[in-house]
Design a protein around this motif. Structure first.
Motif, PDB file in Angstrom:
ATOM      1  N   GLY A  47     -17.157   4.995 -16.216  1.00  0.00           N
ATOM      2  CA  GLY A  47     -17.136   3.577 -16.534  1.00  0.00           C
ATOM      3  C   GLY A  47     -18.552   3.117 -16.834  1.00  0.00           C
ATOM      4  O   GLY A  47     -19.519   3.631 -16.268  1.00  0.00           O
ATOM      5  N   GLN A  48     -18.666   2.156 -17.740  1.00  0.00           N
ATOM      6  CA  GLN A  48     -19.987   1.670 -18.130  1.00  0.00           C
ATOM      7  C   GLN A  48     -19.903   0.204 -18.525  1.00  0.00           C
ATOM      8  O   GLN A  48     -18.940  -0.215 -19.171  1.00  0.00           O
ATOM      9  CB  GLN A  48     -20.538   2.474 -19.294  1.00  0.00           C
ATOM     10  CG  GLN A  48     -21.901   2.014 -19.763  1.00  0.00           C
ATOM     11  CD  GLN A  48     -22.411   2.798 -20.953  1.00  0.00           C
ATOM     12  OE1 GLN A  48     -21.634   3.376 -21.712  1.00  0.00           O
ATOM     13  NE2 GLN A  48     -23.699   2.823 -21.136  1.00  0.00           N
ATOM     14  N   ILE A  49     -20.923  -0.546 -18.130  1.00  0.00           N
ATOM     15  CA  ILE A  49     -21.096  -1.922 -18.592  1.00  0.00           C
ATOM     16  C   ILE A  49     -22.492  -1.984 -19.180  1.00  0.00           C
ATOM     17  O   ILE A  49     -23.449  -1.498 -18.565  1.00  0.00           O
ATOM     18  CB  ILE A  49     -20.982  -2.946 -17.439  1.00  0.00           C
ATOM     19  CG1 ILE A  49     -19.719  -2.732 -16.622  1.00  0.00           C
ATOM     20  CG2 ILE A  49     -21.035  -4.377 -17.987  1.00  0.00           C
ATOM     21  CD1 ILE A  49     -19.681  -3.527 -15.325  1.00  0.00           C
ATOM     22  N   SER A  50     -22.633  -2.571 -20.367  1.00  0.00           N
ATOM     23  CA  SER A  50     -23.966  -2.667 -20.966  1.00  0.00           C
ATOM     24  C   SER A  50     -24.084  -3.926 -21.809  1.00  0.00           C
ATOM     25  O   SER A  50     -23.089  -4.497 -22.259  1.00  0.00           O
ATOM     26  CB  SER A  50     -24.275  -1.433 -21.823  1.00  0.00           C
ATOM     27  OG  SER A  50     -23.420  -1.373 -22.938  1.00  0.00           O
ATOM     28  N   VAL A  51     -25.327  -4.340 -21.991  1.00  0.00           N
ATOM     29  CA  VAL A  51     -25.658  -5.485 -22.848  1.00  0.00           C
ATOM     30  C   VAL A  51     -26.928  -5.113 -23.593  1.00  0.00           C
ATOM     31  O   VAL A  51     -27.894  -4.652 -22.989  1.00  0.00           O
ATOM     32  CB  VAL A  51     -25.906  -6.775 -22.029  1.00  0.00           C
ATOM     33  CG1 VAL A  51     -26.448  -7.886 -22.916  1.00  0.00           C
ATOM     34  CG2 VAL A  51     -24.642  -7.232 -21.324  1.00  0.00           C
ATOM     35  N   GLY A  52     -26.923  -5.315 -24.904  1.00  0.00           N
ATOM     36  CA  GLY A  52     -28.113  -5.114 -25.707  1.00  0.00           C
ATOM     37  C   GLY A  52     -28.497  -6.428 -26.359  1.00  0.00           C
ATOM     38  O   GLY A  52     -27.654  -7.083 -26.968  1.00  0.00           O
ATOM     39  N   SER A  69     -30.078  -0.348 -15.014  1.00  0.00           N
ATOM     40  CA  SER A  69     -31.410  -0.125 -15.577  1.00  0.00           C
ATOM     41  C   SER A  69     -31.545  -0.868 -16.898  1.00  0.00           C
ATOM     42  O   SER A  69     -30.552  -1.205 -17.544  1.00  0.00           O
ATOM     43  CB  SER A  69     -31.646   1.374 -15.795  1.00  0.00           C
ATOM     44  OG  SER A  69     -30.686   1.881 -16.713  1.00  0.00           O
ATOM     45  N   VAL A  70     -32.785  -1.102 -17.289  1.00  0.00           N
ATOM     46  CA  VAL A  70     -33.098  -1.746 -18.568  1.00  0.00           C
ATOM     47  C   VAL A  70     -34.027  -0.800 -19.319  1.00  0.00           C
ATOM     48  O   VAL A  70     -34.981  -0.280 -18.751  1.00  0.00           O
ATOM     49  CB  VAL A  70     -33.801  -3.110 -18.361  1.00  0.00           C
ATOM     50  CG1 VAL A  70     -34.205  -3.721 -19.701  1.00  0.00           C
ATOM     51  CG2 VAL A  70     -32.904  -4.067 -17.583  1.00  0.00           C
ATOM     52  N   ARG A  71     -33.717  -0.585 -20.591  1.00  0.00           N
ATOM     53  CA  ARG A  71     -34.590   0.255 -21.409  1.00  0.00           C
ATOM     54  C   ARG A  71     -34.819  -0.420 -22.752  1.00  0.00           C
ATOM     55  O   ARG A  71     -34.021  -1.256 -23.192  1.00  0.00           O
ATOM     56  CB  ARG A  71     -34.018   1.654 -21.597  1.00  0.00           C
ATOM     57  CG  ARG A  71     -32.745   1.704 -22.394  1.00  0.00           C
ATOM     58  CD  ARG A  71     -32.238   3.148 -22.543  1.00  0.00           C
ATOM     59  NE  ARG A  71     -30.914   3.195 -23.067  1.00  0.00           N
ATOM     60  CZ  ARG A  71     -30.595   3.122 -24.370  1.00  0.00           C
ATOM     61  NH1 ARG A  71     -31.547   3.003 -25.262  1.00  0.00           N
ATOM     62  NH2 ARG A  71     -29.348   3.173 -24.762  1.00  0.00           N
ATOM     63  N   GLU A  72     -35.888  -0.051 -23.377  1.00  0.00           N
ATOM     64  CA  GLU A  72     -36.223  -0.569 -24.701  1.00  0.00           C
ATOM     65  C   GLU A  72     -35.677   0.412 -25.725  1.00  0.00           C
ATOM     66  O   GLU A  72     -35.872   1.622 -25.604  1.00  0.00           O
ATOM     67  CB  GLU A  72     -37.744  -0.677 -24.813  1.00  0.00           C
ATOM     68  CG  GLU A  72     -38.225  -1.394 -26.031  1.00  0.00           C
ATOM     69  CD  GLU A  72     -39.748  -1.550 -26.034  1.00  0.00           C
ATOM     70  OE1 GLU A  72     -40.353  -1.142 -27.048  1.00  0.00           O
ATOM     71  OE2 GLU A  72     -40.302  -2.052 -25.032  1.00  0.00           O
ATOM     72  N   THR A  88     -23.869   2.665 -14.981  1.00  0.00           N
ATOM     73  CA  THR A  88     -22.878   3.725 -15.155  1.00  0.00           C
ATOM     74  C   THR A  88     -22.464   4.330 -13.824  1.00  0.00           C
ATOM     75  O   THR A  88     -21.502   5.089 -13.778  1.00  0.00           O
ATOM     76  CB  THR A  88     -23.415   4.851 -16.061  1.00  0.00           C
ATOM     77  OG1 THR A  88     -24.634   5.336 -15.511  1.00  0.00           O
ATOM     78  CG2 THR A  88     -23.648   4.357 -17.478  1.00  0.00           C
ATOM     79  N   SER A  89     -23.182   4.022 -12.773  1.00  0.00           N
ATOM     80  CA  SER A  89     -22.817   4.534 -11.455  1.00  0.00           C
ATOM     81  C   SER A  89     -21.471   3.927 -11.055  1.00  0.00           C
ATOM     82  O   SER A  89     -21.300   2.704 -11.075  1.00  0.00           O
ATOM     83  CB  SER A  89     -23.897   4.144 -10.437  1.00  0.00           C
ATOM     84  OG  SER A  89     -23.382   4.140  -9.127  1.00  0.00           O
ATOM     85  N   ARG A  90     -20.515   4.776 -10.716  1.00  0.00           N
ATOM     86  CA  ARG A  90     -19.164   4.292 -10.406  1.00  0.00           C
ATOM     87  C   ARG A  90     -19.162   3.210  -9.335  1.00  0.00           C
ATOM     88  O   ARG A  90     -18.561   2.152  -9.536  1.00  0.00           O
ATOM     89  CB  ARG A  90     -18.258   5.471 -10.043  1.00  0.00           C
ATOM     90  CG  ARG A  90     -16.784   5.120 -10.025  1.00  0.00           C
ATOM     91  CD  ARG A  90     -15.918   6.372  -9.922  1.00  0.00           C
ATOM     92  NE  ARG A  90     -16.322   7.293  -8.902  1.00  0.00           N
ATOM     93  CZ  ARG A  90     -15.988   7.181  -7.604  1.00  0.00           C
ATOM     94  NH1 ARG A  90     -15.233   6.207  -7.203  1.00  0.00           N
ATOM     95  NH2 ARG A  90     -16.402   8.083  -6.749  1.00  0.00           N
TER      96      ARG A  90
END
Length: 169
Positions: A47-52, A69-72, A88-90
């Protein structure tokens, strides 16, 4: 959400960001080379949650409240830098979705499917030898969320069904 009203406002704001700019999905890594390198037999589902977005402050806020985490990201010259927050950690995905669920609107179905996928985990080391039933459960969940996230046909500026200078009402 019970408790601190300020926290409820913050979580509802972040849910709105995720509804508008984010992705809630099940990631699948099934490449032969990757699986060999990781010494795994079965595809990896997570499972994953993300925002760009171009606002690092918002990505940092997501990280401080929900973890991750935040990455460029690399972007072509002349474009604004894009920052990507992700979890991404369950256990973190489960905790974040439980907080966000009351406030999600657009991505509520995806969130429910990913939460259900993440909450049912038969064994820590099950990835080493998945049963056919567990592999099918994971694949079914992956395709269900992928279908929910599918975007319609790409937009086009060309219309073949009208004549030049003809108005459509």
């Amino acid at each position: 959400m019970q408790g601190n009203p300020r926290e409820a406002v913050l979580i509802s704001y972040l849910a709105g960001i995720i509804d508008g700019e984010g992705t809630i999905r099940i990631n699948r890594c099934a490449g032969d080379k990757t699986l060999r390198q990781l010494k795994r037999k079965n595809p990896i589902h997570a499972g994953q949650i993300s925002v760009g977005m171009t606002s690092k402050d918002v990505c940092d806020l997501l990280q401080s409240v929900l973890g991750g985490s935040v990455r460029e990201e690399r972007v072509p010259d002349g474009r604004k830098v894009i920052y990507r927050w992700a979890i991404t950690s369950r256990p973190m995905v489960i905790a974040a979705l439980n907080k966000l669920m009351p406030y999600l609107i657009v991505k509520k179905e995806q969130a429910q499917a990913v939460l259900e996928f993440c909450e049912y985990w038969p064994d820590k080391n099950v990835h080493l030898a998945l049963t056919p039933q567990e592999l099918q459960r994971r694949e079914d969940a992956f395709w269900k969320v992928r279908k929910l996230n599918a975007v319609g046909a790409p937009a086009t500026t060309e219309r073949k069904d009208i004549r030049e200078n003809e108005a459509t009402v």
